[in-house]
Write an enzyme that holds these catalytic residues in place. Structure first.
Site, PDB file in Angstrom:
ATOM      1  N   ALA A  59       1.113  -1.224  -0.107  1.00 44.89           N
ATOM      2  CA  ALA A  59      -0.041   0.070   0.204  1.00 44.89           C
ATOM      3  C   ALA A  59       0.921   1.719  -0.031  1.00 44.89           C
ATOM      4  CB  ALA A  59      -1.301  -0.386   1.273  1.00 44.89           C
ATOM      5  N   CYS A  60       2.349   1.381   1.103  1.00 48.04           N
ATOM      6  CA  CYS A  60       2.799   2.326   0.876  1.00 48.04           C
ATOM      7  C   CYS A  60       3.673   2.492  -0.280  1.00 48.04           C
ATOM      8  CB  CYS A  60       3.819   2.089   1.528  1.00 48.04           C
ATOM      9  SG  CYS A  60       5.337   0.831   1.658  1.00 48.04           S
ATOM     10  N   SER A  61       2.950   2.142  -1.592  1.00 42.86           N
ATOM     11  CA  SER A  61       3.910   1.932  -2.695  1.00 42.86           C
ATOM     12  C   SER A  61       3.190   2.564  -4.076  1.00 42.86           C
ATOM     13  CB  SER A  61       5.010   0.887  -3.255  1.00 42.86           C
ATOM     14  OG  SER A  61       4.234  -0.247  -3.240  1.00 42.86           O
TER      15      SER A  61
END
Length: 126
Positions: A59-61
Site C-alpha cells: 500500500a505504501c508504494s
C-alpha cells in the site's frame, strides 16, 4: 479464512502463481501474489476494467510504477515484484464474491499469457 480459500484456489488453478510470505505473519484479509509471466500493471488495469480494485504492491508504494521496495526488501527478484498483485478483502466480501473474482483473475491471466506468447505486450482489453 476467506483469504486462505482464495489462495488455495490460486495456487491450485493458476500455474506459476505463488503467495508472498505464505508462512509468515500476515493480515488475515490480504493476499500478496506473484503470478509469473504476467505484468502486474497490465493485470491490474485489466482487472480494474472488470470492476475489481487491486494493487500491484504494498500500500505504501501505490501509484509508483517501480516495483515495491517492500517486496524487493522481502527478497523478491525485480521481475517477481513486477508480477505481483495485492488483493485485499473487505468486511462484506463473501465466498461467492471471491469466487467470482477468482474466475475473472484466472481468465485474465490466461488471456494475458496468450497475448505475451504472441508477442503482444502491455495490451489491456476488458
Amino acid at each position: 479464512l476467506l483469504r486462505d480459500h482464495f489462495e488455495s484456489r490460486v495456487l491450485r488453478d493458476i500455474p506459476g502463481a505463488q503467495v508472498t510470505a505464505k508462512n509468515g505473519p500476515r493480515l488475515p484479509n490480504t493476499s500478496s501474489l506473484v503470478i509469473a509471466g504476467v505484468d502486474g500493471e497490465t493485470l491490474l488495469m485489466s482487472l480494474d476494467l472488470k470492476g475489481y480494485a487491486v494493487s500491484t504492491g504494498a500500500a505504501c508504494s501505490s501509484g509508483n510504477p517501480e516495483p515495491s521496495p517492500v517486496l524487493l526488501a522481502m527478497g523478491l527478484a525485480r521481475d517477481e515484484a513486477q508480477s505481483s498483485l495485492r488483493v485485499s478483502l473487505g468486511w462484506e466480501t463473501s465466498f461467492e464474491d471471491l469466487d467470482g473474482f477468482f474466475e475473472t483473475l484466472r481468465e485474465t491471466v490466461q488471456r494475458l499469457r496468450r497475448l505475451s506468447e504472441q508477442g503482444v505486450s502491455n495490451v489491456v482489453h476488458p
